[in-house]
Design an enzyme around this catalytic site. Structure first.
Site, PDB file in Angstrom:
ATOM      1  N   CYS A 185      -2.880 -13.917  -3.565  1.00  0.00           N
ATOM      2  CA  CYS A 185      -2.572 -14.489  -2.251  1.00  0.00           C
ATOM      3  C   CYS A 185      -2.913 -15.978  -2.226  1.00  0.00           C
ATOM      4  O   CYS A 185      -3.024 -16.570  -1.157  1.00  0.00           O
ATOM      5  CB  CYS A 185      -3.301 -13.733  -1.145  1.00  0.00           C
ATOM      6  N   ASP A 217      -6.486  -6.583  -5.724  1.00  0.00           N
ATOM      7  CA  ASP A 217      -6.062  -7.496  -4.656  1.00  0.00           C
ATOM      8  C   ASP A 217      -7.174  -8.498  -4.329  1.00  0.00           C
ATOM      9  O   ASP A 217      -7.800  -8.428  -3.261  1.00  0.00           O
ATOM     10  CB  ASP A 217      -5.698  -6.655  -3.405  1.00  0.00           C
ATOM     11  N   ASP A 233     -15.932  -3.346  -3.707  1.00  0.00           N
ATOM     12  CA  ASP A 233     -15.930  -4.608  -2.978  1.00  0.00           C
ATOM     13  C   ASP A 233     -17.346  -5.171  -3.020  1.00  0.00           C
ATOM     14  O   ASP A 233     -18.319  -4.435  -3.160  1.00  0.00           O
ATOM     15  CB  ASP A 233     -15.480  -4.413  -1.521  1.00  0.00           C
ATOM     16  N   ARG A 282       0.844  -1.210   0.000  1.00  0.00           N
ATOM     17  CA  ARG A 282       0.000   0.000   0.000  1.00  0.00           C
ATOM     18  C   ARG A 282       0.872   1.250   0.000  1.00  0.00           C
ATOM     19  O   ARG A 282       0.613   2.204  -0.734  1.00  0.00           O
ATOM     20  CB  ARG A 282      -0.900   0.007   1.241  1.00  0.00           C
ATOM     21  N   ALA A 288     -16.450  -7.518  -8.661  1.00  0.00           N
ATOM     22  CA  ALA A 288     -15.312  -6.847  -9.285  1.00  0.00           C
ATOM     23  C   ALA A 288     -15.235  -7.136 -10.793  1.00  0.00           C
ATOM     24  O   ALA A 288     -14.899  -6.254 -11.575  1.00  0.00           O
ATOM     25  CB  ALA A 288     -14.021  -7.275  -8.596  1.00  0.00           C
ATOM     26  N   PHE A 327     -11.371  -4.910  -4.940  1.00  0.00           N
ATOM     27  CA  PHE A 327     -11.299  -5.839  -3.793  1.00  0.00           C
ATOM     28  C   PHE A 327     -10.726  -5.063  -2.599  1.00  0.00           C
ATOM     29  O   PHE A 327      -9.705  -5.412  -2.017  1.00  0.00           O
ATOM     30  CB  PHE A 327     -10.435  -7.066  -4.095  1.00  0.00           C
TER      31      PHE A 327
END
Ligand code: SAH
Length: 389
Positions: free
Chosen positions: A332, A292, A244, A208, A272, A223
Site C-alpha cells: 500500500c 499485507d 501482528d 479478502r 512479522a 500484518f
C-alpha cells in the site's frame, strides 16, 4: 464584484490539461486575492480553466475541482458531486455496510475523504479550502445520507502542510467507539475514534473475499490488524494464525473471531519479519498466506529500503508455502509503483526456488477509484500467487 482568480503558468496549465488537478506553488503566476476556498483559475492569456481549491500555505496551492468556469461552487455543486460519488458505490450496498464514499481526487473531490460505517460517517478534511467549506459539506452529507453521526478524523499528518491543526472531533450527532461492520457475511468491529485510518482498512475488502475462495488447511494472516483476512480465511481453513505487532489490534481480532463464532483462530503478537523467519526455521508450512504490511515506503527517500523489506517478507512467506499453497501479497506504499512491486515479487520468487504461478493482479476496489492521470489516487497493489510445486 468578480471572484478572485489564480493565474497559473503555462507549465501549470499543461499539467491540468494532462488530467492532473494539482498546481504547485512554482506554477502559480499570480496568487488570488482570497482566503482559502474555491477560486477561479486561468492561464497567463486569461483563458478560464475553471475552479480550484486555493490553499495559501500549502505547496499544492491549487487543486482543480471544476473545468466549467460558468458553474458556481455552492451548496448545489457540492450536493451534485457528493451524490454522484455516493451513487457510484451503490453496487456495494448489498455486500457490506462499510465503504469509502469519497476518495478525494479519485471522485473529483480533492482533499476530502468520507467513509461510511453502517449509519455513521467518518470524514477527513485534508486541505484549507475544504476546511473553509466544512459546514456545507456536513450539511449536504446530513441531507443525502441522514447519518446518526459524523466524526472528523482530522489527525492525518498531511494537515500540517495546509496549516491546519490535528483534531479528532464530532461534527454532528454521536459516533460510538466501535461499529460492527458486515463484510460479505463476516463481521468485525471498526474503531472510528482510535483505529488506523478512519477505523478499518476498507480497501482490502475484495482481496479478502478473493483469498477466502482458496482457504483450506493451515492459513496465516501476517500484518493482520484486527484479524481482517483471518476472519475470512477461517471460513475454509482448519486453523488460522493471525500475526501482528499490536497487542491492541489482536485483542480486537479475538473479539471479532468470537462474534463470527470462530474457534480456530490463534493470535501471535510478534514482529512479522521475526515470525516468518522463526516459522521457516521450525519447518512450518501453510496452505494459504495473506501478507499485507503497512506502507514500508513513507516517502521517496525510503523506496530502496522499502523494496528490500518487501523482498524479504515475500521471500520468507513463499518459503512457508506448502506445495500448491496460495499467497496473497500486497503493497500500500504509494511510492512503490506497480512495476517496482512486481519486480520485488519476481526477485523473491527467484530466490525462493519455487515455481510461483501468477493467479491474479489486483488494484483498488470500486470505492477507492484510481484515476489513471492522477497517480496519487492509486496506492494499493495486490498479487495472488500459487506455489506450483
Ligand atoms: N491486513 C490488515 C491491515 C494491515 S495494516 C487489514 O486488511 O485490515 C498493517 C498492520 O501491520 C497494522 O496492524 C500494524 O500493527 C502491523 N505492523 C506494523 N509493523 C509490523 C511489524 N513489524 N510486525 C508485525 N506487525 C506490524
Amino acid at each position: 464584484m468578480p471572484s478572485p482568480t489564480a493565474i497559473v503558468t503555462v507549465r501549470g496549465a499543461k499539467r491540468l490539461a494532462a488530467g492532473h488537478p494539482w498546481v504547485f506553488r512554482s506554477d502559480l503566476a499570480t496568487a488570488p486575492d482570497a482566503v482559502a476556498g474555491p477560486v477561479r483559475i486561468a492561464d497567463p492569456r486569461g483563458h478560464a480553466l475553471g475552479w480550484a481549491w486555493w490553499s495559501p500555505v500549502s505547496e499544492i496551492v491549487l487543486r482543480r475541482v471544476e473545468r466549467d468556469p460558468d458553474i458556481a461552487i455552492n451548496r448545489a455543486w457540492w450536493r451534485a458531486r457528493l451524490a454522484h460519488a455516493i451513487e457510484r458505490r451503490s453496487p456495494l450496498a448489498a455486500l457490506t455496510n462499510a465503504c469509502r464514499l469519497v476518495h478525494g481526487e479519485g471522485d473529483g473531490l480533492p482533499a476530502l475523504v468520507v467513509d461510511r460505517y453502517d449509519c455513521w460517517l467518518v470524514v477527513q478534511v485534508l486541505s484549507a479550502a475544504v476546511e473553509a467549506q466544512r459546514a456545507v459539506v456536513v450539511d449536504v452529507l446530513l441531507e443525502l445520507l441522514a447519518p446518526a453521526g459524523i466524526l472528523a478524523r482530522n489527525d492525518a499528518p498531511v494537515r500540517a502542510r495546509e496549516g491546519l491543526p490535528k483534531a479528532v472531533e464530532l461534527l454532528a450527532g454521536a459516533v460510538p467507539e466501535e461499529i460492527q461492520v458486515n463484510e460479505h457475511g463476516v463481521v468485525y468491529l471498526a474503531a472510528p475514534w482510535t483505529g488506523q485510518k478512519t477505523g478499518a482498512f476498507l480497501d482490502q475488502r475484495e482481496n479478502r473475499v478473493m483469498l477466502r475462495a482458496y482457504a483450506r488447511g493451515r492459513a496465516l494472516d501476517v500484518f493482520s490488524y484486527h484479524g481482517s483476512f483471518a476472519l475470512h480465511l477461517a471460513r475454509g481453513a482448519e486453523s488460522v494464525t493471525a500475526v501482528d505487532a499490536s497487542a491492541h489490534a489482536l485483542e480486537r481480532a479475538r473479539v471479532n473471531a468470537a462474534r463470527n463464532g470462530i474457534a480456530t483462530l490463534s493470535c501471535v503478537e510478534a514482529d512479522a519479519f521475526d515470525f516468518l523467519r522463526d516459522a521457516a526455521a521450525r519447518g512450518e508450512r501453510y496452505d494459504v498466506i495473506a501478507l499485507d504490511p503497512p506502507a514500508l515506503a513513507k516517502n521517496r527517500g525510503s523506496i530502496a529500503g522499502a523494496l528490500r523489506g518487501y523482498k524479504e517478507l515475500n521471500l520468507r512467506a513463499m518459503r512457508l508455502l506448502a506445495p500448491g499453497g496460495v499467497l496473497f501479497t500486497a503493497s500500500c506504499s504509494y511510492h512503490v509503483t506497480k512495476p517496482m512491486f512486481l519486480d520485488v515479487v519476481r526477485e523473491a520468487a527467484a530466490d525462493s526456488q519455487r515455481p510461483m504461478i501468477l493467479r491474479a493482479l489486483t488494484g483498488q476496489p470500486l470505492d477507492h477509484p484510481e484515476v489513471v492521470t492522477i497517480p496519487e489516487t492509486g496506492y494499493l497493489k495486490g498479487v495472488l500467487l500459487e506455489n506450483g510445486d
